[in-house]
Enzyme design. Structure first.
Site, PDB file in Angstrom:
ATOM      1  N   ASP A 266     -82.061 -40.911  24.827  1.00 30.40           N
ATOM      2  CA  ASP A 266     -81.343 -41.728  24.105  1.00 30.40           C
ATOM      3  C   ASP A 266     -79.833 -41.080  23.805  1.00 30.40           C
ATOM      4  O   ASP A 266     -79.842 -39.762  23.645  1.00 30.40           O
ATOM      5  CB  ASP A 266     -81.907 -42.382  22.933  1.00 30.40           C
ATOM      6  CG  ASP A 266     -81.281 -43.609  22.432  1.00 30.40           C
ATOM      7  OD1 ASP A 266     -80.033 -43.843  22.890  1.00 30.40           O
ATOM      8  OD2 ASP A 266     -81.683 -44.344  21.459  1.00 30.40           O
TER       9      ASP A 266
HETATM   10  C1  BGC Z   1     -79.038 -46.949  21.698  1.00 27.53           C
HETATM   11  C2  BGC Z   1     -79.803 -47.098  23.346  1.00 27.53           C
HETATM   12  C3  BGC Z   1     -78.673 -47.690  24.267  1.00 27.53           C
HETATM   13  C4  BGC Z   1     -77.729 -46.289  24.049  1.00 27.53           C
HETATM   14  C5  BGC Z   1     -76.462 -46.580  25.363  1.00 27.53           C
HETATM   15  C6  BGC Z   1     -78.045 -45.752  21.667  1.00 27.53           C
HETATM   16  O1  BGC Z   1     -77.480 -45.671  20.748  1.00 27.53           O
HETATM   17  O2  BGC Z   1     -80.308 -46.665  21.090  1.00 27.53           O
HETATM   18  O3  BGC Z   1     -80.690 -48.180  22.954  1.00 27.53           O
HETATM   19  O4  BGC Z   1     -79.183 -47.863  25.290  1.00 27.53           O
HETATM   20  O5  BGC Z   1     -77.194 -46.392  22.982  1.00 27.53           O
HETATM   21  O6  BGC Z   1     -75.785 -47.348  24.780  1.00 27.53           O
END
Ligand code: BGC
Length: 736
Positions: A266
């Site tokens: 993540d």
């Molecule tokens: C989120 C993810 C997301 C990623 C990219 C993160 O903060 O937890 O679910 O895909 O950002 O935007």
């Protein structure tokens, strides 16, 4: 960036079309070779630097390919409800392209509420087409974290509280996406069940709860859905961050489940160089770089899997085998996606996608209460319908964090109702106001609360019926990433407004747009309640079709609505169980999540899991099983006749729960083991057959680390919700 892109696409085309480098056929480009051979061939041609460059981001959403070899970059994009707009190379903000406004599909809570795997396939196929058209390698979704508390700010992105339901829905979603040669990325693995302290909270729970409740949807995504990528979660499990958690990634995911795709971190979930190298992470995205560099290209070379990794490999600290393992997985994903010459071209904001979005929305709307047949309201029945509430007009496709969308269009509930009933029959008043999307809930609107209420009351006074359209929105501390809700109440003075409306008009229906349960102090005084989620581009059309009776509601709740927050399992054990002491938390309710808790502890929820009314009614005929005694490896064949006894076409979700009558461990009073959505014309009957594998009734034994079935009597409960069981049947399971 553009220059790089063009060079790598051109090289890819030249090399791919001719299949040769220096006049000789290259195995890695030969689609007739096995993927493993192609990976081996590509690896043999790459330098260590090129391999390392593939293991970390080069921009906010992309990572490098190998232009020299015609191996393209990887482009990821959110997900999970639509394809996020293009952003600047190194910024979160939109790049203001004019051709990236997508179709917004309903939030995943709505998809789960359809209880219809065919809708999940349609969803995946449609959103996958949009991702493919936008040339994405990876769609960052779907999310299958379990609904553990109504306060979790991201519940709307997930599929509810039940591991079986989310497993059945996630598999076709993934298949649909991947049909397009786009990798789905199931997230957030694992236990990202709250947003508060999400970057570090250390989750502790039993192996049993992990395997029975929190992992099954991920396991189904890997083993049945054959998902090509998975995203680690921000939080820790037993002291190790989940993006580089040896137990979760190396043992469970890659060894036990034999996952052959890419583990993507993540964004900002990586915190340790050695663990990033050794503990199962393949592709590092979004790391902030210890303040070494915060912006610009250099930041990417400071990632844990960038320069320091390379240095460690060169010095022998890390084994090149580990590097090859990561790159193999990334190459495999690229061969399956952007280097698959047979993948279709996709399409974007097409009429088919609008149709899909509307059908999913219609199928997921849940009618919770409907006294005196408040709904449907046929066109022409009333002269004046008052629509009150900010959510009737507010855009709910933006906000909420990474799932925020720039949409081609969004039909608001008010617009949908006007289109359906005619402008002359609809009176609108805002009634309450929040603030700009993304601002914290505490920030008060500048509009005067009392005058908003006064004017709404005035509107309601003269109307035949009132449709109150409220709920939550995607502002911070509501249904939004990065923070949890502070309590279960409706925000922005909505309860006060509802009371004021009820004083002047008893015919008030409450329509809640949200991804979470809310408390309902007015529940016994309103004739009708509808849970209508966040429905995306086609929200207004779907709502109007259901309200007017063109579509019979058939959605069922994918999570229980507690009467009050303290009734919810996670909340029952105090702050150490939720949200933790800021460092750690303990899932004290163990396996008793959602209806498993309410049933077992005999707490009546406001509305139970699996519940939803219809405009018609269904009769369940007597169920039979094919025999009484079964061994662990057999299937129980359960059949019964389902009849639509009403006057309109409708769909019923028949649900099968099981109970283990005697067990050496605590078993929930019921566990969902099968469901089927059956569409029936008025008067029509259909034989419904369930084949129930007995092995699915096992519990996870913490001591032996195996799934166990103890011989004895099991009860099969057939019903239309977890609380409306129409009949029970007994069977006996032997150990043979
Ligand atoms: C989120 C993810 C997301 C990623 C990219 C993160 O903060 O937890 O679910 O895909 O950002 O935007």
């Amino acid at each position: 960036m553009k220059k790089n892109c063009i060079i790598s696409i051109t090289l890819f085309c030249i090399i791919f079309c001719f299949g040769t480098v220096k006049g000789q056929k290259e195995i890695y480009l030969d689609v007739n070779q096995s993927i493993d051979k192609r990976i081996e061939s590509a690896l043999s041609k790459m330098t260590m630097e090129e391999k390392v460059a593939m293991c970390h981001a080069q921009s906010k959403f992309s990572s490098k390919g190998v232009p020299r070899l015609g191996i393209p970059e990887v482009w990821t994009d959110d997900g999970p409800h639509g394809i996020r707009e293009e952003v600047f190379w190194d910024e979160w903000s939109g790049a203001k392209w004019t051709n990236d406004s997508c179709t917004a599909f309903p939030a995943l809570t709505c998809l789960a509420a359809t209880f219809d795997p065919e809708m999940a396939l349609l969803y995946g196929k449609s959103i996958g087409e949009e991702a493919r058209y936008r040339n994405k390698t990876v769609l960052l979704g779907p999310g299958v974290n379990i609904y553990r508390t109504p306060l979790n700010g991201r519940n709307f992105e997930y599929m509810g509280e039940d591991p079986y339901l989310s497993s059945r829905m996630v598999v076709p979603y993934i298949r649909g996406v991947q049909l397009n040669g786009v990798a789905a990325c199931v997230k957030h693995f694992a236990l990202n069940n709250q947003e508060k302290w999400r970057m570090h909270i250390n989750v502790n729970l039993s192996d049993r709860a992990l395997h029975e409740i929190y992992l099954p949807a991920f396991k189904a995504a890997v083993e049945e859905g054959q998902v090509w990528s998975i995203m680690g979660s921000y939080n820790q499990l037993r002291g190790e961050h989940c993006c580089h958690n040896d137990f979760l990634l190396n043992k469970i995911l890659k060894t036990d489940w034999k996952f052959d795709g890419v583990v993507i971190s993540d964004w900002g979930g990586v915190h340790d160089a050695d663990q990033a190298a050794n503990n199962g992470l393949d592709l590092e995205m979004g790391t902030s770089t210890d303040g070494l560099t915060s912006k610009g290209k250099l930041a990417y070379s400071e990632y844990y899997l960038a320069n320091s990794f390379l240095k460690g490999l060169k010095s022998g600290k890390y084994d090149e085998k580990q590097l090859n393992e990561k790159v193999s997985r990334i190459l495999r994903m690229i061969f399956r996606t952007s280097m698959n010459p047979d993948r279709p071209y996709g399409r974007f904001v097409s009429p088919e996608h609008s149709d899909a979005a509307r059908r999913i929305a219609e199928g997921g709307i849940v009618l919770l209460k409907n006294e005196n047949q408040f709904f449907p309201i046929p066109v022409g029945k009333f002269k004046s319908i008052a629509v009150i509430g900010e959510n009737a007009t507010k855009s709910l496709t933006i906000g909420g964090g990474s799932s925020s969308l720039k949409v081609g269009y969004e039909v608001s509930p008010l617009q949908g109702l006007i289109n359906k009933y005619g402008k002359e029959h609809i009176l609108y008043s805002k009634g309450y106001a929040s603030t700009r999307t993304s601002s914290a809930q505490e920030i008060k609107t500048k509009l005067n609360e009392d005058s908003l209420i006064r004017s709404a009351v005035e509107t309601a006074l003269h109307a035949d019926v009132v449709l109150f359209i409220g709920g939550l929105n995607k502002n911070r501390n509501q249904d939004c990433e990065g923070g949890d809700r502070k309590n279960m109440n409706l925000p922005f003075g909505q309860d006060k407004l509802i009371e004021a409306l009820l004083k002047v008009n008893k015919n008030v229906a409450i329509i809640l747009l949200s991804g979470n349960a809310v408390s309902m102090p007015w529940v016994n005084r309103v004739p009708s309640i509808v849970q209508a989620w966040y429905l995306g581009s086609e929200a207004g059309n779907a709502i109007a079709n259901v309200f007017a009776g063109d579509i019979t509601p058939s959605g069922k709740l994918p999570f229980s609505f507690p009467v009050k927050l303290e009734d919810n399992a996670a909340q029952s054990f105090g702050t150490i169980s939720y949200p933790g002491d800021s460092i750690s938390e303990y899932y004290k309710e163990d396996i008793l999540v959602g209806y498993r808790w309410f049933d077992t502890k005999k707490i009546k929820p406001q509305f139970p899991f699996g519940f939803g009314l219809s405009y018609t009614n269904f009769e369940y005929g007597k169920g039979t099983t094919d025999k009484y005694i079964y061994s662990e490896n057999e299937m129980v064949k359960l059949s019964f006749l389902l009849k639509n006894n009403g006057k309109v076409k409708g769909a019923e979700v028949a649900q099968v729960y099981i109970s283990d009558e005697k067990s050496s461990v605590v078993r929930p009073v019921k566990e969902l083991k099968a469901f089927s959505k059956v569409i029936l014309e008025p008067g029509e009957s259909r034989q419904v057959v369930f084949n129930l594998p007995v092995k699915d009734w096992a519990f996870f034994n913490d001591k032996t680390q195996h799934w166990n079935i103890e011989p004895g009597k099991f009860t099969i409960k057939l019903g239309s919700s977890s609380a409306d069981i129409h009949q029970t049947l007994s069977v006996y399971v032997t150990s043979k």
